[in-house]
Motif scaffolding. Structure first.
Motif, PDB file in Angstrom:
ATOM      1  N   ALA A   1     -74.781   2.250-108.361  1.00  0.00           N
ATOM      2  CA  ALA A   1     -73.566   1.772-109.018  1.00  0.00           C
ATOM      3  C   ALA A   1     -73.489   2.392-110.408  1.00  0.00           C
ATOM      4  CB  ALA A   1     -73.583   0.252-109.116  1.00  0.00           C
ATOM      5  N   ASP A   2     -72.280   2.398-110.961  1.00  0.00           N
ATOM      6  CA  ASP A   2     -72.137   2.904-112.325  1.00  0.00           C
ATOM      7  C   ASP A   2     -72.555   1.834-113.335  1.00  0.00           C
ATOM      8  OD1 ASP A   2     -70.912   5.404-111.477  1.00  0.00           O
ATOM      9  OD2 ASP A   2     -69.235   4.137-110.855  1.00  0.00           O
ATOM     10  N   VAL A   3     -72.154   0.616-113.048  1.00  0.00           N
ATOM     11  CA  VAL A   3     -72.493  -0.483-113.960  1.00  0.00           C
ATOM     12  C   VAL A   3     -72.972  -1.675-113.127  1.00  0.00           C
ATOM     13  CG1 VAL A   3     -71.676  -2.034-115.774  1.00  0.00           C
ATOM     14  CG2 VAL A   3     -70.657   0.240-115.533  1.00  0.00           C
ATOM     15  N   VAL A   4     -74.072  -2.276-113.550  1.00  0.00           N
ATOM     16  CA  VAL A   4     -74.536  -3.508-112.911  1.00  0.00           C
ATOM     17  C   VAL A   4     -74.595  -4.599-113.974  1.00  0.00           C
ATOM     18  CG1 VAL A   4     -76.409  -4.674-111.695  1.00  0.00           C
ATOM     19  CG2 VAL A   4     -75.908  -2.277-111.205  1.00  0.00           C
TER      20      VAL A   4
ATOM     21  N   THR B   1     -76.906   4.632-113.757  1.00  0.00           N
ATOM     22  CA  THR B   1     -76.503   3.224-113.764  1.00  0.00           C
ATOM     23  C   THR B   1     -76.717   2.593-115.144  1.00  0.00           C
ATOM     24  OG1 THR B   1     -77.154   3.086-111.458  1.00  0.00           O
ATOM     25  CG2 THR B   1     -76.797   1.002-112.615  1.00  0.00           C
ATOM     26  N   ARG B   2     -75.684   1.907-115.616  1.00  0.00           N
ATOM     27  CA  ARG B   2     -75.821   1.114-116.854  1.00  0.00           C
ATOM     28  C   ARG B   2     -76.086  -0.330-116.424  1.00  0.00           C
ATOM     29  NH1 ARG B   2     -71.764  -1.604-120.284  1.00  0.00           N
ATOM     30  NH2 ARG B   2     -70.114  -0.781-118.957  1.00  0.00           N
TER      31      ARG B   2
ATOM     32  N   GLU C   1     -78.545  -2.873-100.558  1.00  0.00           N
ATOM     33  CA  GLU C   1     -79.485  -2.167 -99.686  1.00  0.00           C
ATOM     34  C   GLU C   1     -78.801  -0.946 -99.071  1.00  0.00           C
ATOM     35  OE1 GLU C   1     -80.539  -5.151 -96.933  1.00  0.00           O
ATOM     36  OE2 GLU C   1     -81.716  -6.291 -98.366  1.00  0.00           O
TER      37      GLU C   1
ATOM     38  N   TRP D   1     -78.457  -1.792-106.453  1.00  0.00           N
ATOM     39  CA  TRP D   1     -77.356  -1.180-107.208  1.00  0.00           C
ATOM     40  C   TRP D   1     -77.842  -0.518-108.488  1.00  0.00           C
ATOM     41  CZ3 TRP D   1     -73.282  -0.486-104.468  1.00  0.00           C
ATOM     42  CH2 TRP D   1     -72.905  -1.409-103.487  1.00  0.00           C
ATOM     43  N   THR D   2     -78.910  -1.075-109.054  1.00  0.00           N
ATOM     44  CA  THR D   2     -79.387  -0.510-110.328  1.00  0.00           C
ATOM     45  C   THR D   2     -80.095   0.825-110.118  1.00  0.00           C
ATOM     46  OG1 THR D   2     -81.530  -1.621-110.219  1.00  0.00           O
ATOM     47  CG2 THR D   2     -79.727  -2.836-111.268  1.00  0.00           C
ATOM     48  N   ARG D   3     -80.407   1.143-108.876  1.00  0.00           N
ATOM     49  CA  ARG D   3     -81.136   2.381-108.593  1.00  0.00           C
ATOM     50  C   ARG D   3     -80.172   3.529-108.310  1.00  0.00           C
ATOM     51  NH1 ARG D   3     -85.185   1.024-111.021  1.00  0.00           N
ATOM     52  NH2 ARG D   3     -85.432  -1.202-110.775  1.00  0.00           N
ATOM     53  N   GLY D   4     -79.263   3.717-109.233  1.00  0.00           N
ATOM     54  CA  GLY D   4     -78.382   4.882-109.106  1.00  0.00           C
ATOM     55  C   GLY D   4     -77.279   4.728-108.089  1.00  0.00           C
TER      56      GLY D   4
ATOM     57  N   HIS E   1     -77.275  -7.321-102.518  1.00  0.00           N
ATOM     58  CA  HIS E   1     -78.462  -6.655-103.054  1.00  0.00           C
ATOM     59  C   HIS E   1     -78.322  -5.136-103.169  1.00  0.00           C
ATOM     60  CE1 HIS E   1     -82.651  -6.536-104.201  1.00  0.00           C
ATOM     61  NE2 HIS E   1     -82.754  -5.449-103.474  1.00  0.00           N
TER      62      HIS E   1
ATOM     63  N   ARG F   1     -76.382   7.891-109.309  1.00  0.00           N
ATOM     64  CA  ARG F   1     -75.534   7.698-110.488  1.00  0.00           C
ATOM     65  C   ARG F   1     -76.388   7.242-111.664  1.00  0.00           C
ATOM     66  NH1 ARG F   1     -69.804   5.756-108.452  1.00  0.00           N
ATOM     67  NH2 ARG F   1     -69.783   6.832-106.472  1.00  0.00           N
TER      68      ARG F   1
ATOM     69  N   ASP G   1     -80.061 -10.212-109.797  1.00  0.00           N
ATOM     70  CA  ASP G   1     -81.329  -9.495-109.691  1.00  0.00           C
ATOM     71  C   ASP G   1     -81.251  -8.155-110.432  1.00  0.00           C
ATOM     72  OD1 ASP G   1     -83.634  -8.219-109.029  1.00  0.00           O
ATOM     73  OD2 ASP G   1     -83.329  -8.249-106.856  1.00  0.00           O
ATOM     74  N   PRO G   2     -81.918  -8.048-111.554  1.00  0.00           N
ATOM     75  CA  PRO G   2     -81.844  -6.781-112.310  1.00  0.00           C
ATOM     76  C   PRO G   2     -82.553  -5.634-111.611  1.00  0.00           C
ATOM     77  CG  PRO G   2     -83.457  -8.234-113.286  1.00  0.00           C
ATOM     78  CD  PRO G   2     -82.820  -9.022-112.177  1.00  0.00           C
ATOM     79  N   ASN G   3     -83.269  -5.940-110.538  1.00  0.00           N
ATOM     80  CA  ASN G   3     -83.939  -4.876-109.784  1.00  0.00           C
ATOM     81  C   ASN G   3     -83.256  -4.599-108.459  1.00  0.00           C
ATOM     82  OD1 ASN G   3     -86.168  -4.390-111.588  1.00  0.00           O
ATOM     83  ND2 ASN G   3     -86.836  -6.441-111.051  1.00  0.00           N
TER      84      ASN G   3
END
Lengths: 341, 674, 270
Positions: free
Chosen positions: A317-320, C248-249, A288, A312-315, A286, C246, A307-309
């Protein structure tokens, strides 16, 4: 005026470790900047190979040698480092943050009436030496300095380029060590289990498996053994190092089925490791904060999560990729196999 | 049988307890032996009520430790063995920011200095705001829409500003002047530290209590009537079990704590209170049918920018009133806002200002809202974006977040307060005053009343029988302001079952007449208050929304709210964050390993066939999600123990109980700022 | 097994790992914002040490476990209410500052002095336990310094396992590089062991253990010795929160095949 000593040690074959060579380069840089004399101390069963590797470092070479120093051990290593420091009379002592030196260097500093700071990631400062390290498990970064000497600094592996000077012949001063009576015997190294070595500090990629691998999948069933096969196949095909979230390794101690090759040694994060790798790929995790703090020193970061939310999606990771890791990693394995073929 | 007899002859539990014990996962297993320990007083739950009880007891002991009344019966030569068990992982992990008149609290601490309690401040200024709907998605009646239109037309002439109308005065029954703004988490810590430091009381967090241990089958009273089943202690939750409660690695059967007095203060959804209600029923005419979910954020305001008023004393006259008159909108410590009208007419809101630029902002979503899409988190996000609030909050940072069920039945939900060997205090005993919207001080006061009663009985050497507890604790309570207030509030909110406007009228009538006048209404059970799909949902097809939410990975409530016309939330990663992030950033939810799932869905068919699935929509922690087969699934690691699922289940197999059971469980929020 | 052990566990308290941390400057140097308000827990690796100590003591009749903890008395009291249910020990509290920023050298000196003053402690039977690093300072040096001050020259760090023999010699596994363990045999006591995760799961909460512990914990807390840590040698130049945000994409519409290709291409650059 400062004087610098870099302490190094050999591996099982008495060759200098990469972390030691990083400390040498850092010491050379610091000595050059401060205009300070540089000594390098070697702890090894046979210091000749190490001395040869350091021939072009332009430093005074000191060594303690003998069978007692073939293996890491507190009593002998502390005595060796103490003797080298006494011989070098340095005000600043640099050493790699290896398991071997991390075990003893605080004790050595104490014996010499000095102070120590560890997990140093950068050496800076203009008039005075200032060092950077992290607190609260890589959450808070601090720059600090000390007036008291000698000052011991353990450098985190991977924070400095390794010394790569041409080998040659070098004069080494052998330093005598008064060894205490033997009390501890090192009997060897033990791999985690089943011979599966999944932690590869030098790998270009950290592959993290999260608890999602062992949870119910779209068909309502768990597929733990399939997950294990996919992950192991990926590790074989890619040479990646395996990390894990705490929640996944914790399952093992609760008697639930869990990936058999995972141990707490694989755990990345708040109560686990903070490895250094150029790239990291997270799967079924997730993202966390307590886990992600263990990614502080991972360069490029990608994640596969349903989980698109997720965190990792909150800045973080570079790509999720919002996708099923079972499907994606199976395809990745196929592509890696095809590439090798 | 006397209470003295109850506390003797103890052994390991098993068959003797089973006669009266509820059928919990552990107690139906006859082969499992529960170890026991002996105490004088066993307490379930540590909140304000228990704080009041234990403070009263502890203080009396501190003043005179040699008082023979405090000699333990179970550990001769030692002081009373008083054990309190709390489910949360820390006694400060409370979930409530409050404004309270603090009369009872101040009575216990006459020299109370709010500066000693982090996040506490004296109430300085109160405002009541009617919030209009600035986005047009709120479900408002025609009558209300007309009223809103008139207000908008009058605009600044009537003082309309930022889509909000400030009432010219705060009704007396809402006033909290002289009271305190507090964080319950910090208050609990403050009280708990003093209690434990004094040495009489042991408070054990991280220890859920699964059930009361009932006494022998009831006997006849001296008058020939049937006695209520008594209680002789508490059974702690099993550890080392799988999610279904079956023994697993490291199994440790929940211990039985035997005591001559069991104090039940485990709140409105506590397992002990529920078991007592199930066993004893409620007094004639009483029922727990009204509930609310309080959800709030603790927000740190920026030091400058949009809040030029922060701690700016220069614009204040000596009496604290703004120079030059006008409405005082500044968020000074101790400021209290009460709001109504938005995001839905049924949803009341609040904003309390703590010291150090912290505010608690939250809403109450009541069971009588009826709509099955009771989506508190999304509603809260829209609430804080209302222009009247947002201009202060928009550059803030989410510090903490939490949610809690409130028993809004008040006195009508009051259970039997005492029985042989037990007494009930706090919110779970029906002490909350729904007219004044206050419960913390009332809960504290019930605790102190029990504390005084227990001291009286101890000193007189009298046992903790139903009669003795009724004559001391219950009598004190009946003669107190808690009782008077709860009687005044008894029907104050009934009007809301006929609509928002009539609800307001009823509240005003009750408030202004001291409860003599009100608008009565029939109040159906909470499950029946969940209406079928509202007309505006017909075109949406709920199932389609559920499917869409699952395919898109979005929470169900998001899909439902968006479908109803609420704008998407512009996440900023700081204050406007996803529900999951709120769990991570603000609430910090954890669940200790080795405990069973505490939310259990009984009849699978009923769940799958349930169209509204309010349990999932209302789940504060997104711990309940709907699977592809339509079956809700529960993730213990995300549960904040708000208990909303208990009263947000529209299904019942027996017409009495909901299809969801909310048992004792471990874990929850890890935040002491709530 | 008739050789009782005297196990001293050094364990501090740290903010609950899930809390959001923010550094601030104070009159005594850097600290954490609202540090006293944040929920605290026993330092996780030191907690492993405590559980291992209790487990070991249970196997060696007559053994005793002391828990030496430095922190604000009120915070220690709070954390002990959770910890005391998990393992039997006698608390030796030291009322001092919280947090990771005080100098480890000062901390070690105070703790060593405290351990030396424990009544009835037999240093020839001493196993000095602790976490190999704290979750606050994370320096991994305090335990070694205490060991040196107490004159103990058998020290092991990153310990995951100890097998004690009847003659009090023991086999120990330490974490070393590459996910390996170094295996050593130590001829006897005293010794210092800085624990990593160990092999034991977190013990269940046992109310009886808690009650038994509490008889000594509360009086010990009331008598906790107040100390101030000197930090004359250490100067903080800057303390900051890293910005790791970051751009994030988020990729939602790619097939597993496409994602796999993109990933392999990305990995292949190495």
């Amino acid at each position: 005026m400062e004087s610098i000593l870099v302490l190094t040690h050999g591996n099982e074959a008495s060759a200098l470790t990469k972390a030691s060579l990083e400390a040498v380069a850092a010491g050379m840089g610091l000595a050059s900047r401060l205009g300070a004399p540089l000594s390098i101390g070697i702890v090894a069963a046979d210091g000749s190979a190490a001395a040869s590797a350091l021939a072009s470092a332009g430093a005074r070479l000191l060594a303690v040698s003998g069978a007692a120093f073939a293996q890491p051990r507190y009593a002998t290593d502390a005595a060796a480092c103490q003797a080298l420091c006494r011989a070098a009379r340095a005000s600043i002592v640099l050493a790699p943050e290896s398991a071997r030196f991390a075990r003893v260097m605080a004790g050595v500093a104490h014996r010499l009436g000095g102070f120590i700071d560890t997990h140093i990631t950068a050496l800076g400062g203009a008039e005075h030496v200032e060092v950077t390290r992290w607190f609260y498990r890589q959450r808070v970064e601090a720059v600090l300095s000390r007036a008291a000497r000698p000052w011991f600094l353990l450098l985190d592996a991977g924070t400095h380029a390794a010394f790569a000077g041409a080998p040659g012949s070098a004069q080494t001063e052998q330093v005598a060590v008064e060894l205490p009576a033997p009390h501890t015997t090192v009997t060897g190294l033990r791999a985690p289990q089943q011979g599966a070595q999944t932690i590869r500090p030098d790998a270009g990629l950290l592959f993290v498996a999260g608890a999602g691998w062992t949870k119910k999948q779209a068909d309502g069933q768990v597929h733990t053994s399939e997950a294990g096969q996919i992950i192991l196949e990926f590790l074989r095909g890619s040479g990646a190092s395996l990390g894990s979230s705490k929640s996944l390794v914790d399952q093992g101690s609760e008697g639930q089925p869990v990936l058999p090759f995972l141990t707490h040694l694989n755990q990345v994060g708040q109560t686990g490791a903070t490895p250094r790798h150029p790239k990291g790929l997270s799967t079924c995790c997730h993202g966390e904060e307590p886990h992600v703090v263990g990614w502080r020193f991972i360069g490029e970061r990608r994640a596969i999560s349903l989980d698109p939310n997720c965190g990792w999606t909150r800045g973080k990771a570079d790509v999720v990729y919002v996708a099923d890791a079972f499907q994606v990693m199976t395809k990745v394995n196929a592509l890696l196999a095809a590439r090798k073929a | 049988m006397s209470a003295d007899a109850v506390q003797t002859g103890l052994g390991t539990a098993g068959s003797d307890a089973a006669a009266c014990a509820p059928e919990t996962a552990s107690s139906i297993e006859p082969l499992i032996e529960h170890q026991s320990l002996e105490a004088d007083i066993a307490c379930a739950g540590f909140g304000p009520a228990m704080g009041g009880f234990l403070t009263t007891l502890s203080r009396a002991w501190t003043e005179n430790p040699a008082d023979p009344a405090f000699e333990s019966r179970v550990a001769p030569g030692m002081p009373l063995q008083v054990l309190c068990y709390e489910r949360a992982d820390d006694i400060g992990a409370g979930v409530s920011g409050v404004v309270t008149r603090a009369e009872g609290i101040r009575a216990s601490f006459p020299k109370l200095n709010p500066d000693e309690i982090p996040m506490a401040a004296e109430v300085r200024r109160e405002r009541v705001l009617y919030l209009l709907d600035p986005v047009g998605a709120s479900r408002r009646s025609s009558l209300l829409r007309c009223g809103d239109a008139l207000l908008r037309g009058a605009g600044r002439l009537v003082g309309l500003k930022d889509h909000a109308l400030e009432l010219p005065w705060t009704p007396a029954f809402l006033h909290k002047q002289g009271g305190l703004v507090m964080s319950i988490g910090q208050f609990n810590q403050w009280v708990g530290a003093q209690l434990m430091g004094a040495g009489l009381v042991q408070i054990w967090p991280g220890t859920p209590v699964s059930a009361p241990i009932f006494a022998e089958p009831p006997v006849m009273t001296v008058n020939g009537g049937k006695r209520r089943c008594g209680v002789r202690g508490l059974r702690l939750a099993d550890q080392g079990v799988d999610r279904f409660g079956a023994p697993a690695e490291g199994f440790m059967a929940g211990m039985d704590v035997h005591a001559r007095l069991t104090v039940v203060g485990d709140g409105p959804v506590g397992a002990v209170g529920q078991a007592l209600d199930e066993k004893l029923g409620l007094p004639l005419g009483h029922a727990r049918r009204e509930w609310g979910l309080g959800m709030k954020m603790v927000i740190e305001l920026p030091p400058d920018s949009s809040n030029p008023h922060q701690l700016d004393q220069n614009t204040l006259a000596a009496d604290g009133v703004p120079k030059g008159g006008g409405k005082d909108e500044r968020l000074l410590p101790g400021t209290v806002w009460h709001t109504f009208g938005y995001p839905e007419p049924e949803i009341f809101g609040f904003l309390y200002v703590h010291p150090n630029r912290l505010v608690s902002v939250g809403i109450f979503v009541p069971s009588w809202m009826g709509n099955p899409a009771r989506t508190a988190y999304r509603y809260l996000q829209h609430y804080i974006q209302h222009p009247a609030l947002w201009k202060h909050l928009k550059d803030g940072t989410l510090r903490s977040w939490g949610a809690k069920s409130l028993d809004e039945s008040g006195r009508r939900g009051e259970p039997f307060l005492v029985g042989d060997g037990f007494a009930r205090i706090g919110e779970g005993s029906g002490s909350t005053n729904m007219l004044t919207g206050s419960g913390v001080d009332e809960a504290w006061t019930t605790g102190t009343q029990l504390g005084e009663a227990v001291l009286e009985l101890l000193r007189a050497g009298r046992p903790f029988t139903e009669e003795n507890l009724a004559a001391t604790y219950e009598a004190r309570r009946r003669a107190s302001r808690v009782e008077r207030g709860s009687r005044q509030a008894e029907h104050a909110r009934d009007g809301f079952h006929h609509g928002f406007v009539r609800g307001l009228m009823g509240m005003a009538l009750a408030g202004l007449s001291g409860g003599k006048l009100s608008l009565d209404a029939h109040i159906p059970p909470a499950a029946e208050q969940i209406r079928p799909l509202p007309p505006q949902m017909k075109g949406l097809k709920l199932k389609k929304a559920v499917t869409a939410a699952m395919e898109d990975g979005r929470p169900l409530h998001d899909a439902l709210m968006s479908a109803r016309g609420w704008p998407e939330i512009p996440f900023d990663g700081r204050l406007l964050v996803t529900h999951q992030d709120a769990l991570l950033m603000g609430g910090k939810v954890q669940a200790m390993a080795g405990f069973a799932d505490h939310v259990v869905f009984h009849n699978r068919g009923l769940c799958i066939g349930c169209e509204v699935k309010t349990c999932a929509a209302m789940c504060s922690g997104q711990a309940i999600t709907v699977g592809t087969d339509g079956m809700p699934a529960f993730e213990r690691e995300k549960c904040v123990h708000c208990g909303a699922c208990l009263w947000n289940c529209a299904q019942s197999a027996d017409g009495v109980h909901g299809n969801i059971e909310f048992r004792a469980g471990s874990g929850g929020l890890h935040s002491a700022e709530n | 097994m008739s050789n009782p052990l005297h196990i001293v566990v050094c364990a501090g308290i740290v903010p609950d790992p899930l809390q959001t941390l923010e550094p601030v400057s104070g009159p005594h140097g850097p600290g954490l914002k609202n540090e006293m308000v944040l929920p605290a827990v026993l330092d996780p690796w030191a907690a492993s040490a405590l559980y291992e100590a209790a487990h070991l003591a249970a196997k060696h009749p007559g053994s005793k476990v002391w828990l030496v903890a430095l922190g604000p008395k009120a915070k220690l009291q709070q954390v002990m209410m959770t910890v005391a249910q998990k393992a039997g020990f006698e608390l030796v509290p030291v009322d001092g500052p919280i947090g990771g920023f005080p100098d480890a050298h000062s901390t070690a000196a105070v703790l060593a002095e405290t351990i030396s003053a424990i009544a009835g402690l037999d240093k020839t039977r001493l196993l000095l336990f602790g976490g190999w690093e704290s979750a606050s300072r994370g320096a991994g040096i305090t335990l070694q310094l205490i060991g040196e001050i107490l004159g103990i020259t058998d020290q092991f760090q990153g310990v995951d396992r100890i097998d004690m023999r009847a003659d009090c010699s023991f086999e120990v596994l330490e974490r070393v590089e590459g996910g390996m363990h170094q295996e050593s045999v130590c001829a006897g006591l005293p010794a210092v062991l800085g624990w990593a995760t160990g092999t034991l799961a977190e013990p269940r909460n046992n109310p009886q253990t808690g009650m038994s512990n509490m008889r000594t914990i509360l009086p010990a807390l009331q008598k906790a010795r107040p100390v101030a840590l000197s930090g004359d040698s250490l100067r903080y130049v800057a303390v900051s929160l890293p910005r790791q945000q970051r751009a994030t994409r988020v990729v939602k519409d790619m097939s597993p095949d496409e994602i796999a290709r993109e990933l392999v291409e990305w990995m292949g650059a190495e």
